[in-house]
Enzyme design. Structure first.
Site, PDB file in Angstrom:
ATOM      1  CE1 TYR A 297      17.217  75.200  46.518  1.00 38.57           C
ATOM      2  CE2 TYR A 297      15.835  73.244  46.735  1.00 38.57           C
ATOM      3  CZ  TYR A 297      16.295  74.456  47.238  1.00 38.57           C
ATOM      4  OH  TYR A 297      15.829  74.909  48.436  1.00 38.57           O
TER       5      TYR A 297
ATOM      6  NE  ARG B  43      21.262  76.776  51.176  1.00 42.91           N
ATOM      7  CZ  ARG B  43      20.052  77.213  50.827  1.00 42.91           C
ATOM      8  NH1 ARG B  43      19.838  78.510  50.692  1.00 42.91           N
ATOM      9  NH2 ARG B  43      19.084  76.364  50.569  1.00 42.91           N
TER      10      ARG B  43
ATOM     11  CE1 TYR C  41      10.123  72.514  53.769  1.00 44.52           C
ATOM     12  CE2 TYR C  41      11.608  72.752  51.909  1.00 44.52           C
ATOM     13  CZ  TYR C  41      10.542  73.219  52.652  1.00 44.52           C
ATOM     14  OH  TYR C  41       9.907  74.370  52.279  1.00 44.52           O
TER      15      TYR C  41
ATOM     16  NE  ARG D  97       9.519  77.811  55.801  1.00 44.79           N
ATOM     17  CZ  ARG D  97       9.554  77.095  54.688  1.00 44.79           C
ATOM     18  NH1 ARG D  97       9.701  77.669  53.505  1.00 44.79           N
ATOM     19  NH2 ARG D  97       9.473  75.782  54.747  1.00 44.79           N
TER      20      ARG D  97
ATOM     21  CD  GLU E  99      10.930  81.081  46.018  1.00 47.29           C
ATOM     22  OE1 GLU E  99      10.885  79.901  45.592  1.00 47.29           O
ATOM     23  OE2 GLU E  99      11.975  81.621  46.415  1.00 47.29           O
TER      24      GLU E  99
HETATM   25  C1  3EB Z   1      10.418  76.584  49.894  1.00 49.78           C
HETATM   26  O1  3EB Z   1       9.729  77.153  50.723  1.00 49.78           O
HETATM   27  C2  3EB Z   1      10.484  77.240  48.545  1.00 49.78           C
HETATM   28  O2  3EB Z   1      16.779  77.069  49.357  1.00 49.78           O
HETATM   29  O3  3EB Z   1      17.281  79.089  49.999  1.00 49.78           O
HETATM   30  C3  3EB Z   1      12.411  79.457  49.200  1.00 49.78           C
HETATM   31  C4  3EB Z   1      13.340  80.281  49.821  1.00 49.78           C
HETATM   32  C5  3EB Z   1      12.803  78.219  48.712  1.00 49.78           C
HETATM   33  C6  3EB Z   1      14.682  79.886  49.941  1.00 49.78           C
HETATM   34  C7  3EB Z   1      16.466  78.252  49.608  1.00 49.78           C
HETATM   35  C8  3EB Z   1      14.135  77.831  48.833  1.00 49.78           C
HETATM   36  C9  3EB Z   1      15.063  78.657  49.453  1.00 49.78           C
HETATM   37  O4  3EB Z   1      11.006  75.518  50.126  1.00 49.78           O
HETATM   38  C10 3EB Z   1      11.846  77.330  48.023  1.00 49.78           C
END
Ligand code: 3EB
Length: 347
Positions: free
Chosen positions: A149, A156, A209, A222, A335
């Protein structure tokens, strides 16, 4: 590739997502933008009956299979570009592809995303609305000893950087596991419909992050709000894959029930009136407005409990699919994503 570009019709095309029986034939009526088969097999991307088709092994232990069918009201044209399969209707571009299993997913992901961006430019659908990624062995280490990941996120992010996309223009996304076939992905882009990216006040923007979650932070918003302007055929709100994360930390490790509840609360806050008002969107939405919901559950044994919690929170009229795949952090058990079609203003 097919370079014919259709002119937009006077009224904007209406975009629609539905979950059909995986085995049912999708009637090729000229309005199908694409079909993603969530099943137990690897297939495509290819053009079938005039639309792009991709089969991704997502059923897992539960064996639940379905076809996600994207339709529009305008006539659809299809084509292929550098291994991608796409279709467009003058307002929306639908595109799917596969990054074959690769010891160097960073380079492979960057190259494939750049091919997708090239297509977006060639066909002139500049606004990326929503992306989905399904990654084989998402929590394992690759041939070079790195987390898959994390490597995907690097590739990406490099592609977005090469394109000079500013952070606030990175669209909504999902990134979850799959059961084979490398990295399958698909996305929707628009030509003129405006896209507004939305963050969650309970969560740190994913692109900020801290580095402990990867050298390059995940590139996604989001949610995205798609506003076709006037006349309003339908405004859509696309909710990204959402998990039990507060700030940037996973909460309720090991407890699927509390993770599921926290995830639903995260979505409620994200789509609630107070948060949308920050973006100039006048709408009071709740979980009951979510449709085309996909609930990703890491352990098949948890599906019954997760289904019980979600069916209590979501509308009985919503289409909801439960998908038994891994999630991108080892400690995440569930999720949830969805779409609010035809967003109405608050009363
Ligand atoms: C998160 O909130 C959970 O890497 O495209 C959710 C939606 C998550 C998209 C992405 C990762 C992705 O971090 C993981």
């Amino acid at each position: 590739m097919d370079r014919t570009i259709m002119n937009s019709t006077t009224s904007l095309a209406g975009l629609d997502c539905s979950f059909d029986d995986a085995a049912a034939e999708v009637r090729p009526d000229g309005n199908v933008l694409g079909v993603i088969e969530y099943s137990n097999r690897v297939g495509g991307p290819l053009i079938r009956d005039g639309y792009p088709h991709l089969a991704v092994p997502m059923s897992g232990e539960t064996g639940e299979a379905f076809a996600e069918v994207w339709r529009t009201t305008a006539d659809v044209t299809n084509g292929r570009h550098k291994g991608l399969a796409y279709s467009y209707d003058g307002e929306y571009l639908f595109c799917c592809g596969r990054i074959q299993e690769d010891p160097d997913y960073v380079t492979a992901t960057e190259a494939t995303y750049l091919a997708a961006f090239e297509l977006i430019d060639l066909l002139d659908y500049p606004n990326v609305v929503r992306m989905w990624n399904m990654v084989e062995q998402i929590n394992d280490t690759d041939g070079l000893g790195h987390n898959v990941y994390t490597q995907f996120c690097r590739g990406r992010a490099q592609a977005f950087e090469r394109r000079a996309v500013s952070e606030n223009l990175i669209p909504a996304a999902t990134c979850v596991g799959n059961h084979g076939g490398g990295i399958a992905f698909y996305f929707i882009a628009s030509r003129s419909a405006e896209v507004t990216n939305i963050e969650n006040p309970r969560q740190v923007p994913a692109y900020r992050y801290p580095p402990k979650y990867g050298i390059k932070a995940p590139s996604f918003a989001r949610a995205t709000y798609l506003s076709p302007g006037r006349p309003h055929r339908s405004d859509h709100l696309f909710v990204s894959g959402t998990a039990s994360i507060i700030g940037s930390e996973t909460v309720h490790g090991g407890d699927v029930e509390r993770q599921c509840i926290t995830t639903l609360e995260n979505i409620s806050v994200l789509i609630g009136q107070e948060n949308l008002a920050q973006y100039g969107i006048d709408a009071d939405l709740s979980l009951k407005d979510l449709d085309s919901v996909k609930v990703y559950v890491k352990h098949g044994v948890d599906v019954t409990l997760v289904r019980q919690i979600c069916s209590g929170a979501l509308s009985e009229h919503a289409e909801v699919a439960y998908v038994n795949v891994d999630i991108c952090r080892d400690d995440l058990l569930v999720e949830i994503e969805g779409i609010v079609p035809a967003v109405r203003p608050a009363d």
